[in-house]
Motif scaffolding. Structure first.
Motif, PDB file in Angstrom:
ATOM      1  N   GLU A 267      49.759  44.226  49.609  1.00  0.00           N
ATOM      2  CA  GLU A 267      49.636  43.447  48.377  1.00  0.00           C
ATOM      3  C   GLU A 267      49.847  41.965  48.659  1.00  0.00           C
ATOM      4  O   GLU A 267      50.538  41.591  49.599  1.00  0.00           O
ATOM      5  CB  GLU A 267      50.632  43.924  47.326  1.00  0.00           C
ATOM      6  CG  GLU A 267      50.323  45.312  46.777  1.00  0.00           C
ATOM      7  CD  GLU A 267      51.035  45.571  45.466  1.00  0.00           C
ATOM      8  OE1 GLU A 267      51.933  44.785  45.119  1.00  0.00           O
ATOM      9  OE2 GLU A 267      50.694  46.562  44.791  1.00  0.00           O
TER      10      GLU A 267
ATOM     11  N   ARG B  25      50.524  48.883  36.427  1.00  0.00           N
ATOM     12  CA  ARG B  25      49.153  48.500  36.703  1.00  0.00           C
ATOM     13  C   ARG B  25      48.589  47.807  35.476  1.00  0.00           C
ATOM     14  O   ARG B  25      48.571  48.373  34.386  1.00  0.00           O
ATOM     15  CB  ARG B  25      48.346  49.769  37.044  1.00  0.00           C
ATOM     16  CG  ARG B  25      46.881  49.521  37.379  1.00  0.00           C
ATOM     17  CD  ARG B  25      46.716  48.710  38.657  1.00  0.00           C
ATOM     18  NE  ARG B  25      47.422  49.280  39.784  1.00  0.00           N
ATOM     19  CZ  ARG B  25      46.984  50.298  40.524  1.00  0.00           C
ATOM     20  NH1 ARG B  25      45.855  50.907  40.218  1.00  0.00           N
ATOM     21  NH2 ARG B  25      47.686  50.722  41.551  1.00  0.00           N
TER      22      ARG B  25
ATOM     23  N   PRO C 164      42.132  45.063  38.542  1.00  0.00           N
ATOM     24  CA  PRO C 164      43.469  45.656  38.682  1.00  0.00           C
ATOM     25  C   PRO C 164      44.453  44.731  39.391  1.00  0.00           C
ATOM     26  O   PRO C 164      44.130  44.105  40.397  1.00  0.00           O
ATOM     27  CB  PRO C 164      43.208  46.926  39.510  1.00  0.00           C
ATOM     28  CG  PRO C 164      41.957  46.617  40.276  1.00  0.00           C
ATOM     29  CD  PRO C 164      41.125  45.746  39.389  1.00  0.00           C
ATOM     30  N   HIS C 165      45.650  44.655  38.852  1.00  0.00           N
ATOM     31  CA  HIS C 165      46.777  43.939  39.444  1.00  0.00           C
ATOM     32  C   HIS C 165      48.024  44.795  39.304  1.00  0.00           C
ATOM     33  O   HIS C 165      48.075  45.718  38.479  1.00  0.00           O
ATOM     34  CB  HIS C 165      47.022  42.591  38.745  1.00  0.00           C
ATOM     35  CG  HIS C 165      45.919  41.594  38.884  1.00  0.00           C
ATOM     36  ND1 HIS C 165      44.713  41.727  38.235  1.00  0.00           N
ATOM     37  CD2 HIS C 165      45.847  40.431  39.585  1.00  0.00           C
ATOM     38  CE1 HIS C 165      43.936  40.687  38.546  1.00  0.00           C
ATOM     39  NE2 HIS C 165      44.606  39.893  39.357  1.00  0.00           N
ATOM     40  N   SER C 166      49.020  44.487  40.099  1.00  0.00           N
ATOM     41  CA  SER C 166      50.335  45.106  39.937  1.00  0.00           C
ATOM     42  C   SER C 166      51.278  44.080  39.330  1.00  0.00           C
ATOM     43  O   SER C 166      51.337  42.933  39.775  1.00  0.00           O
ATOM     44  CB  SER C 166      50.888  45.594  41.279  1.00  0.00           C
ATOM     45  OG  SER C 166      50.134  46.691  41.773  1.00  0.00           O
TER      46      SER C 166
ATOM     47  N   ILE D 252      45.969  43.967  44.574  1.00  0.00           N
ATOM     48  CA  ILE D 252      46.075  45.190  45.367  1.00  0.00           C
ATOM     49  C   ILE D 252      44.937  45.250  46.376  1.00  0.00           C
ATOM     50  O   ILE D 252      43.899  44.615  46.213  1.00  0.00           O
ATOM     51  CB  ILE D 252      46.094  46.439  44.479  1.00  0.00           C
ATOM     52  CG1 ILE D 252      44.784  46.578  43.710  1.00  0.00           C
ATOM     53  CG2 ILE D 252      47.265  46.388  43.504  1.00  0.00           C
ATOM     54  CD1 ILE D 252      44.726  47.829  42.875  1.00  0.00           C
TER      55      ILE D 252
ATOM     56  N   SER E  95      41.132  46.116  45.341  1.00  0.00           N
ATOM     57  CA  SER E  95      40.553  45.433  44.189  1.00  0.00           C
ATOM     58  C   SER E  95      39.061  45.174  44.349  1.00  0.00           C
ATOM     59  O   SER E  95      38.340  45.021  43.350  1.00  0.00           O
ATOM     60  CB  SER E  95      41.282  44.115  43.937  1.00  0.00           C
ATOM     61  OG  SER E  95      41.207  43.271  45.081  1.00  0.00           O
TER      62      SER E  95
ATOM     63  N   PHE F 179      41.896  54.028  40.310  1.00  0.00           N
ATOM     64  CA  PHE F 179      43.044  53.249  39.853  1.00  0.00           C
ATOM     65  C   PHE F 179      43.951  53.969  38.863  1.00  0.00           C
ATOM     66  O   PHE F 179      44.930  53.383  38.403  1.00  0.00           O
ATOM     67  CB  PHE F 179      42.554  51.938  39.223  1.00  0.00           C
ATOM     68  CG  PHE F 179      41.724  51.107  40.153  1.00  0.00           C
ATOM     69  CD1 PHE F 179      42.299  50.514  41.264  1.00  0.00           C
ATOM     70  CD2 PHE F 179      40.365  50.940  39.952  1.00  0.00           C
ATOM     71  CE1 PHE F 179      41.540  49.749  42.138  1.00  0.00           C
ATOM     72  CE2 PHE F 179      39.590  50.181  40.821  1.00  0.00           C
ATOM     73  CZ  PHE F 179      40.186  49.587  41.920  1.00  0.00           C
TER      74      PHE F 179
ATOM     75  N   ALA G 149      43.503  55.588  44.643  1.00  0.00           N
ATOM     76  CA  ALA G 149      44.761  55.312  43.951  1.00  0.00           C
ATOM     77  C   ALA G 149      45.943  55.889  44.709  1.00  0.00           C
ATOM     78  O   ALA G 149      47.046  55.350  44.685  1.00  0.00           O
ATOM     79  CB  ALA G 149      44.712  55.898  42.535  1.00  0.00           C
TER      80      ALA G 149
ATOM     81  N   HIS H 161      47.313  53.613  47.478  1.00  0.00           N
ATOM     82  CA  HIS H 161      47.913  52.337  47.088  1.00  0.00           C
ATOM     83  C   HIS H 161      49.430  52.415  47.175  1.00  0.00           C
ATOM     84  O   HIS H 161      50.043  53.346  46.687  1.00  0.00           O
ATOM     85  CB  HIS H 161      47.502  51.974  45.664  1.00  0.00           C
ATOM     86  CG  HIS H 161      48.285  50.841  45.103  1.00  0.00           C
ATOM     87  ND1 HIS H 161      48.212  49.572  45.629  1.00  0.00           N
ATOM     88  CD2 HIS H 161      49.177  50.795  44.093  1.00  0.00           C
ATOM     89  CE1 HIS H 161      49.025  48.784  44.947  1.00  0.00           C
ATOM     90  NE2 HIS H 161      49.619  49.500  44.009  1.00  0.00           N
TER      91      HIS H 161
ATOM     92  N   CYS I 199      53.130  49.793  47.007  1.00  0.00           N
ATOM     93  CA  CYS I 199      53.609  48.603  46.316  1.00  0.00           C
ATOM     94  C   CYS I 199      54.663  47.908  47.163  1.00  0.00           C
ATOM     95  O   CYS I 199      55.065  48.393  48.227  1.00  0.00           O
ATOM     96  CB  CYS I 199      54.182  48.984  44.949  1.00  0.00           C
ATOM     97  SG  CYS I 199      55.560  50.136  45.038  1.00  0.00           S
TER      98      CYS I 199
END
Length: 682
Positions: free
Chosen positions: A203, A327, A343-345, A363, A366, A466, A473, A476, A478
């Motif tokens: 990220e 998300r 999409p973002h975190s 992410i 993306s 996502f 997904a 992914h 974090c």
């Protein structure tokens, strides 16, 4: 008596929110109709039964007359506002007279905005959105609905009490030195360390900002980040407030604190306490950092009126892990074009009660979302061309040919092992056979259903990547918990000496004291830079234990209600094409001005403002950015190549002040507020 409902065309409840009075009314209504010996129906069933005739009637009107209801009022003065978004019908109801049609329509659009931030491009497919809003798993559904209900409740509270959400613009804390130091700290220390850490799991931190309640202390965006729109920023503030609600009824600040923040305007200074020594920091008396999971969460359902039969209200729902990011799907503007709902975190890290650090990260997958949106846009354009003339325009035809090879590569890169990818492959193969094969039907209206099918399959891939626990997904990750805690600690150490001051400053950000000498008779003002989405206004916080310069009691509350009413009135006039409004109301004189300037600050000639229909999206910047998407584009069409800025000013004066003096005040105030030496917005 308030309610908001989202339903499908078949009258299936996809989401609902009610206040306690509306809920009690339904319980009494349907409880009394039950035969003796039978229990009360589940609340969701009662809601469905109540609204089913309205939903079916609206669907019938659309099917038979290509027209539907927008609003109606019943004999008991209950107001209903309806709006159809694709296959979802939104219904907002008010029965206590506290909300008008414009308020209900705004609530509907805000709810739609929050759902888009929550689900992204899945909202472009009615079938997939229904599945997301109403999961089969009852506990998952209860958790989702409670989260959405909390967002709506938080927004309603902010709009009733916070001027920034009243005018839908961001308010910054005015302290140039501290703001500059914090921005520099976010850029050179925090974001740089996070983006170079091996614990970031692919990220990249794009945006970092510090909130004091709802006010922005510092905001930093990395160099390769897109500009965060005001609409998205306001939505993120709602999410942060919903996660860690602010206590708006804090203890009254001490006289020394009040004097230090508002006593003499720019000449006032605050001297923080000396920083603790290393020995003090390591001692047992040192303050403990807050635990993210320990902050209490709002409970919006009164247990005294819970219905045991309603499984959604009786389930014990454990809160999500606070270290797990949310998300969110936000607009991104790049050189390649505009990409909505990327999409973002979102990491929301509480520093102290009322002070929060928010991180937005890009992410690693993306790029998949950008490709999906490109393909969706191409098929949507093709579908419109086919509907208009039966064959695509040359531009749409070339677009499909241009993306043909790109889509082939995209599908191949995804991998055909998953059933969703296989379905996309099959539909795309059939589309190519019909559109491109020799002797095939070619580009005609028969291809429209296949365009719809392709869009549905692409939204399904987006959902697979996502939202689900498989596909991309699942790969992914974090920011690690230790990295989040390190970021939290770094900012706490930076602001340790300032935290008490910031909480006081938040309540007394700008006061009328420093303006009364230059503008006698001025009671209140709100100035908004619509180009940047920022506002300046004297503090107007009136609670049981906190007061503003207007004092306490009915007088202060009366003026506050007048300000809120003035904003609603000016929006109605702006919708009709008026850029200037002056009103005399009893002992007060209200003014509203909207004007345009170029980059050098030169006021441009006033031009025509577009007139909007009654059922248009509400004027503001949260649900729909009227100013940049409509007003500025309309005004700038004759000023090609020139940057145009838009400003608004609302003032409240005593009615005894002569009109010419009031107008002179407004001109001087507008030029004075945005002086860099006075209120710099860094």
């Amino acid at each position: 008596m308030k309610c908001l409902l989202i339903a499908s065309e078949s009258a299936e409840v996809l989401f609902y929110w009610t206040d306690l009075e509306f809920q009690q009314n339904i319980q009494d209504q349907y409880g009394a109709s039950q035969e003796e010996g039978q229990g009360l129906p589940a609340f969701e069933d009662s809601i469905s039964t109540l609204f089913a005739p309205i939903i079916i009637s609206c669907s019938t009107m659309v099917d038979r007359h290509s027209d539907g209801y927008t609003s109606f009022t019943t004999e008991n003065n209950h107001i209903y506002v309806l709006h159809q978004f694709d296959e979802c019908l939104y219904i907002a109801v008010n029965g206590d007279g506290e909300e008008k049609e414009d308020d209900l329509r705004r609530k509907i659009y805000v709810m739609k905005k929050m759902i888009e931030v929550q689900f992204g491009m899945v909202t472009l497919s009615g079938n997939l959105l229904r599945r997301e809003l109403r999961p089969q798993d009852t506990e998952q559904r209860a958790r989702l609905w409670k989260h959405l209900q909390g967002l709506l409740e938080t927004y309603s509270q902010l709009r009733e009490n916070d001027q920034s959400f009243l005018v839908e613009a961001v308010e910054r804390l005015i302290h140039p030195t501290l703001c500059e130091q914090c921005i520099e700290f976010l850029e050179r220390r925090l974001v740089q360390q996070l983006n170079t850490s091996v614990e970031r799991a692919g990220e990249e931190v794009l945006h970092a900002f510090i909130l004091v309640h709802t006010k922005l202390l510092a905001f930093y965006s990395s160099r390769n980040a897109s500009t965060l729109t005001t609409s998205d920023l306001l939505a993120l503030i709602i999410i942060a407030q919903n996660m860690y609600p602010s206590d708006v009824d804090l203890d009254d600040p001490s006289p020394e604190d009040v004097e230090s923040t508002s006593g003499s305007g720019p000449e006032s200074f605050y001297t923080p306490e000396p920083s603790p020594t290393e020995r003090d920091s390591s001692s047992s008396a040192s303050p403990e950092p807050p635990v993210r999971g320990s902050t209490p969460v709002f409970e919006f359902v009164d247990p005294d009126i819970q219905m045991a039969e309603d499984s959604l209200h009786t389930l014990e729902i454990s809160p999500p892990d606070p270290s797990t990011p949310r998300r969110v799907f936000l607009e991104v503007s790049l050189r390649e074009g505009l990409y909505p709902m990327m999409p973002h975190s979102m990491y929301c890290l509480p520093l102290w009660p009322g002070i929060t650090l928010v991180l937005l990260t890009k992410i690693s997958t993306s790029r998949v979302a950008m490709s999906v949106y490109t393909f969706l846009e191409a098929f949507d354009k093709l579908e419109k061309h086919l509907k208009d003339g039966g064959s695509p325009a040359a531009r749409g035809h070339l677009t499909i040919h241009d993306i043909r090879s790109k889509l082939d590569k995209f599908i191949k890169a995804l991998g055909p092992s998953d059933i969703q990818f296989a379905q996309l492959q099959n539909v795309w193969t059939e589309f190519k056979n019909r559109a491109f094969a020799r002797g095939g039907p070619g580009f005609n209206r028969d291809l429209i259903p296949w365009c719809k099918n392709m869009k549905t399959q692409l939204c399904g891939i987006y959902r697979q990547c996502f939202f689900t626990d498989s596909g991309l997904a699942n790969t992914h990750r974090c920011l690690s918990r230790s990295l989040q805690e390190r970021a939290q600690t770094m900012v706490q150490e930076k602001l340790m000496d300032w935290k008490d001051f910031l909480l006081v400053k938040c309540k007394r950000n700008i006061t009328m004291v420093s303006y009364l000498e230059d503008f006698p008779g001025l009671i209140h003002f709100i100035c908004v830079d619509r180009s940047s989405g920022q506002m300046i206004a004297p503090s107007l916080c009136i609670t049981e234990r906190a007061t503003s310069e207007l004092g306490k009691g009915p007088v202060a509350q009366y003026i506050k209600s007048k300000v809120w009413s003035l904003v609603s009135t000016t929006r109605r006039y702006l919708q009709k094409g008026y850029s200037t409004v002056t009103l005399r109301d009893g002992d007060f004189f209200f003014c509203y001005f909207l004007w345009f300037e170029n980059e050098t600050g030169y006021k441009l000639e006033a031009g025509d403002i577009p007139v909007l229909p009654d059922d248009s999206p509400p004027i503001g910047m949260l649900a729909w950015d009227y100013y940049s998407r409509k007003l500025l584009r309309y005004y700038s069409k004759n000023r090609q190549g020139e940057a145009v800025k838009c400003y608004e000013l609302l003032t409240v004066h005593l009615g005894v002040i002569p009109t010419e003096i009031i107008l002179q005040h407004c001109r001087q105030l507008a030029s004075k507020l945005w002086e860099p030496s006075r209120n710099p917005l860094l």
